[in-house]
Enzyme design. Sequence first.
Site, short mmCIF file in Angstrom:
data_model
loop_
_atom_site.label_atom_id
_atom_site.label_comp_id
_atom_site.label_asym_id
_atom_site.label_seq_id
_atom_site.Cartn_x
_atom_site.Cartn_y
_atom_site.Cartn_z
N THR A 13 8.33 -0.62 -12.96
CA THR A 13 8.05 -1.45 -12.78
C THR A 13 6.20 -1.39 -12.24
OG1 THR A 13 9.79 -2.08 -11.49
CG2 THR A 13 8.05 -2.91 -11.03
N VAL A 14 6.12 -0.60 -11.54
CA VAL A 14 4.63 -0.76 -11.03
C VAL A 14 3.54 0.18 -11.80
CG1 VAL A 14 2.56 -0.26 -8.69
CG2 VAL A 14 5.34 -0.89 -8.62
N LYS A 104 3.88 4.92 0.12
CA LYS A 104 3.94 4.28 1.60
C LYS A 104 5.50 5.74 2.00
CE LYS A 104 7.51 1.64 0.18
NZ LYS A 104 7.40 0.19 -0.85
N GLU A 128 -3.76 0.67 -1.35
CA GLU A 128 -3.31 -0.61 -0.70
C GLU A 128 -1.97 -1.28 -0.97
OE1 GLU A 128 -4.17 -3.71 0.87
OE2 GLU A 128 -6.06 -3.01 0.60
N GLY A 133 2.16 -5.19 -0.59
CA GLY A 133 1.87 -5.11 -1.75
C GLY A 133 0.73 -5.57 -2.88
N ILE A 135 -1.39 -7.63 -0.84
CA ILE A 135 -2.16 -8.36 -0.04
C ILE A 135 -2.91 -7.46 0.28
CG2 ILE A 135 -1.96 -9.58 2.61
CD1 ILE A 135 0.83 -9.75 2.29
N GLY A 186 16.00 -7.01 -8.45
CA GLY A 186 15.08 -6.41 -7.92
C GLY A 186 13.80 -6.23 -7.03
N GLU A 189 14.93 -1.69 -2.19
CA GLU A 189 14.70 0.03 -2.83
C GLU A 189 15.65 0.55 -3.48
OE1 GLU A 189 11.87 1.90 -2.43
OE2 GLU A 189 10.85 -0.63 -1.84
N LYS A 204 5.13 1.19 6.42
CA LYS A 204 4.70 0.54 5.71
C LYS A 204 4.32 0.29 7.97
CE LYS A 204 6.07 -2.11 2.16
NZ LYS A 204 7.20 -3.17 1.69
N1 HSE Z 1 11.63 -2.86 -0.96
C1 HSE Z 1 10.07 -3.52 -1.01
C2 HSE Z 1 10.41 -4.59 -0.04
C3 HSE Z 1 8.88 -3.42 -1.90
O1 HSE Z 1 12.03 -5.57 0.22
O2 HSE Z 1 9.65 -5.22 0.58
C4 HSE Z 1 7.25 -2.52 -1.57
O3 HSE Z 1 7.30 -2.24 -0.99
#
Ligand code: HSE
Length: 435
Positions: A13-14, A104, A128, A133, A135, A186, A189, A204
Site C-alpha cells: 500500500t505505502v 514504527k 515521518e 501517517g 501528519i 483495509g 494491520e 508510535k
Molecule cells: N493500522 C494503523 C492504524 C495504520 O489503524 O492506524 C497506520 O499505522
Amino acid sequence: MKPVNIGLLGLGTVGGGTAAVLQNNAAEISRRLGRNLRISAVCDLSAEKAKEICPDAAFVKNPLDLVAREDVDIVVELFGGTGIAKEAVLAALQNGKHVVTANKKLLAEYGNEIFPLAEEKNAVVQFEAAVAGGIPIIKALREGLAANNIKSIAGIINGTSNFILTEMREKGSAFADVLKEAQALGYAEADPTFDIEGHDAGHKITLMSALAFGTPVNFQACYLEGISKLDSRDIKYAEELGYRIKLLGITRKTAKGIELRVHPTLIPESRLLANVNGVMNAVRVNADMVGETLYYGAGAGALPTASAVVADIIDISRLIDADTAHRVPHLAFQPAHVEAQTILPMDEITSSYYLRVQAEDKPGTLGKIAGVLAQNNVSIEALIQKGVIDKTTAEIVILTHSTVEKNIKASIAAIEALDCVETPITMIRMESLHD
Ligand code: HSE
C-alpha cells in the site's frame, strides 16, 4: 544537478503510494528541491508488479543486494515488521546509505541499535510516516517545537481503534462487527491484534516520547491496554456524563519520571481530541513556551502515508551533500544528550478514573464504597446510580478526582472484597487534557 536515486523496498500500500506520489508530483517536487528524484531500483515479491509500477527501475530480488547498489542513495524501507526489514535497514546503514522508513515497530523496538549505527556511518534515518501517517508530527516535535520544554503528548494514533470506537458510539454496533468492517476497509494491520490491543499506538507514542524528552526509545516500558475489552455500556454512560472514550497514547514528563502509556481514556466531549472521529488521527502536544498545539489528519492510507515518506526523501536529498555536523539529530537532541530517564510504573502515574460497580441495591452499599475510596485517599467527583439491573442489583458509576494509580487499584481490590459488590469492577482512566 544529477537526480537523487531511490531504492524502494516493498510495493504494498505505502510503497505503491510512494511511487505514485513521486510520479504524480514530480514537477512540483523538483521545483522545491532543485533536482529530480528517481526510483532506480525496486524490490518486491512480485516482479510483475514491480515492472508495472516502476517500469524504469531495476528489479532486484534480494533486498540485501538492493541496499548495496551504487545507484541507490536513499533506501526506502516499506516492508514493515522486524525480520528482513531490520536486516535490510542495518545493511543499508553499514553501506552508508540513508534510510527512510514507515516502520514504527522496527524503530520503537530496535531504534537504540539503528540510530547509533546511522550516526557512526554518517547516514540519516527519517521516519515521518511511522507516526500518524500523513501528519507531520515528527517534524513538529523535532524541529517546529525545538525551542520548548515539551510537557506532554496525547494522541489518537491508531485509526482502526478510533474507527471502531466511533462506530460503537454512533451506531451502537458490536465490537466484533466493526472490527471486521475495519479489516474489510483495509484500516487494520495484517494482524489486527496490533491495532486493538494497543501495540501500534504503543510503538508510535514510544517514538514521540523519545523525541519529546531526549531519551532512548523504550517500548518495553510502555504500558499497553487496547479496546477489545471495552463494553458498549461504558461508551454510553461516558457519553451521558459528557465524555467520549478514545484510545490514547499518552506520554508526560513529571517530577518523578516519564509516563508512557496507551489505554482507553475518557476525555471531556468539549476537547478537540474528543471530536476526532472515524479513522482520523490527531496529536495534542503541550509545551512550555507555545502552549497547546494540535495536529490532525489521515493516520493511514496509501497517499497520506506516502506524502510523509516523500517529504523525508526530499529532506534527505536537501542535505545529502551538506556538512554532517549541521544535521537535525535523529531523536531531536544531540546524541550525547540523549539520556535514559525513569519511565514510571503504572502504579505511580497520576490520573482520574471512571469506575462501574455492580452492587446490592440496599441501604449502606454506597456508604461502604465511598468509605473505601476515602480510606485510600481517593476523592469522588461524581457518583450516580445508573439503574437497577435486576430486583436486587444496582449499577453505580463513579468518577474520581486525580489520584495516584496505586490508590485506585487498592480501592478496587477493597471494594471487590465487599460482600455487597459483584466482581469485576470496570475501571477506565480519565484525562482532562489540561496539562
Ligand atoms: N493500522 C494503523 C492504524 C495504520 O489503524 O492506524 C497506520 O499505522
